[in-house]
Design an enzyme around this catalytic site. Structure first.
Site, short mmCIF file in Angstrom:
data_model
loop_
_atom_site.label_atom_id
_atom_site.label_comp_id
_atom_site.label_asym_id
_atom_site.label_seq_id
_atom_site.Cartn_x
_atom_site.Cartn_y
_atom_site.Cartn_z
N LEU A 187 0.72 -1.15 -0.11
CA LEU A 187 0.15 0.04 -0.02
C LEU A 187 0.91 1.19 0.00
O LEU A 187 0.45 2.23 -0.33
CB LEU A 187 -1.10 -0.08 1.15
CG LEU A 187 -1.97 -0.98 1.19
CD1 LEU A 187 -3.01 -1.06 2.40
CD2 LEU A 187 -2.94 -1.00 -0.15
N GLU A 232 4.91 -8.13 6.02
CA GLU A 232 4.52 -7.02 6.94
C GLU A 232 5.74 -6.88 8.21
O GLU A 232 6.01 -5.96 8.82
CB GLU A 232 3.32 -7.60 7.64
CG GLU A 232 2.14 -7.37 6.77
CD GLU A 232 2.01 -6.23 5.88
OE1 GLU A 232 2.21 -5.14 6.37
OE2 GLU A 232 1.38 -6.36 4.67
N HIS A 291 8.25 -4.61 7.33
CA HIS A 291 8.01 -3.41 7.69
C HIS A 291 8.55 -2.79 8.83
O HIS A 291 8.93 -1.59 9.15
CB HIS A 291 6.60 -2.95 7.42
CG HIS A 291 6.18 -2.88 5.82
ND1 HIS A 291 6.56 -1.64 5.18
CD2 HIS A 291 5.21 -3.22 5.34
CE1 HIS A 291 6.10 -1.82 4.06
NE2 HIS A 291 5.17 -2.85 4.11
NI NI Z 1 3.59 -3.51 2.60
#
Ligand code: NI
Length: 189
Positions: free
Chosen positions: A99, A141, A144
């Site tokens: 995203l 994830e 991140h």
């Molecule tokens: Ni991502």
């Protein structure tokens, strides 16, 4: 509440996130907001740094993969302090997106199985093993939270070829059908 999603180029995406406890202020609301933000943007995972918070919190909803991978069907969770402590199995390529990188999709190779420790919102500790799409999203994830993004898995050549596209994303010269936050200048790594 829907948060704007931080775009590539923001230093928060490069930071090592901090551990949190289940007593983190307004955790329940934050988790609900992260799910709402992720779903509004059509994502299957969202890490707190992507809304500007450098804390170890991710939400994952693998249910869109249920038809291809039944095990993913029941996976919709918030994970605090997730730590992938072992990876195994053959690496496989999947066309990933993020995203924070609207319009960018690239094949990324990752191991097929992960062993992960995390805490749920109630403070309960878990130690679990996942494969398939759930393992894929968890690896993306958790990266991140360690200041890493999916483009860091690409070859230097591939990354060089994407440079202009990445600069456009950092500058906000992209269209996304959800609200984003841009720093206005690219950050080369
Ligand atoms: Ni991502």
């Amino acid at each position: 509440m829907i948060y704007p999603i931080v775009a590539y180029g923001d230093p928060v995406l490069r930071r090592q996130a901090e551990e949190i406890g289940s007593d983190y202020p307004d955790l329940k609301q934050l988790v609900a907001d992260m799910f709402e933000t992720m779903e509004h943007a059509g994502g299957v995972g969202l890490a707190a740094p992507q809304i500007g918070l450098s804390i170890k919190l991710i939400v994952v909803d693998a249910t869109p993969f249920a038809s291809e991978d039944p095990a993913a069907g029941g996976f919709r969770k918030a994970l605090l302090n997730p730590e992938i402590y072992a990876q195994e199995g053959e690496e496989w390529a999947f066309n990933e997106g993020c995203l924070s990188f609207p319009g960018l999709h690239e094949d990324v190779y990752r191991p097929s199985v992960v062993h992960i420790r995390y805490m749920d919102e109630t403070g309960l500790a878990h130690d679990e093993v996942y494969d398939g799409y759930v393992a894929r999203v968890l690896q993306h994830e958790c990266d991140h939270l360690n200041g890493k993004t999916f483009v860091d898995h690409l070859s230097p050549l591939r990354k060089a070829l994407l440079r202009r596209k990445l600069d456009c994303i950092a500058k906000g010269a992209v269209s996304a059908d959800y609200k984003m936050k841009f720093v206005g200048k690219p950050k080369h790594r």
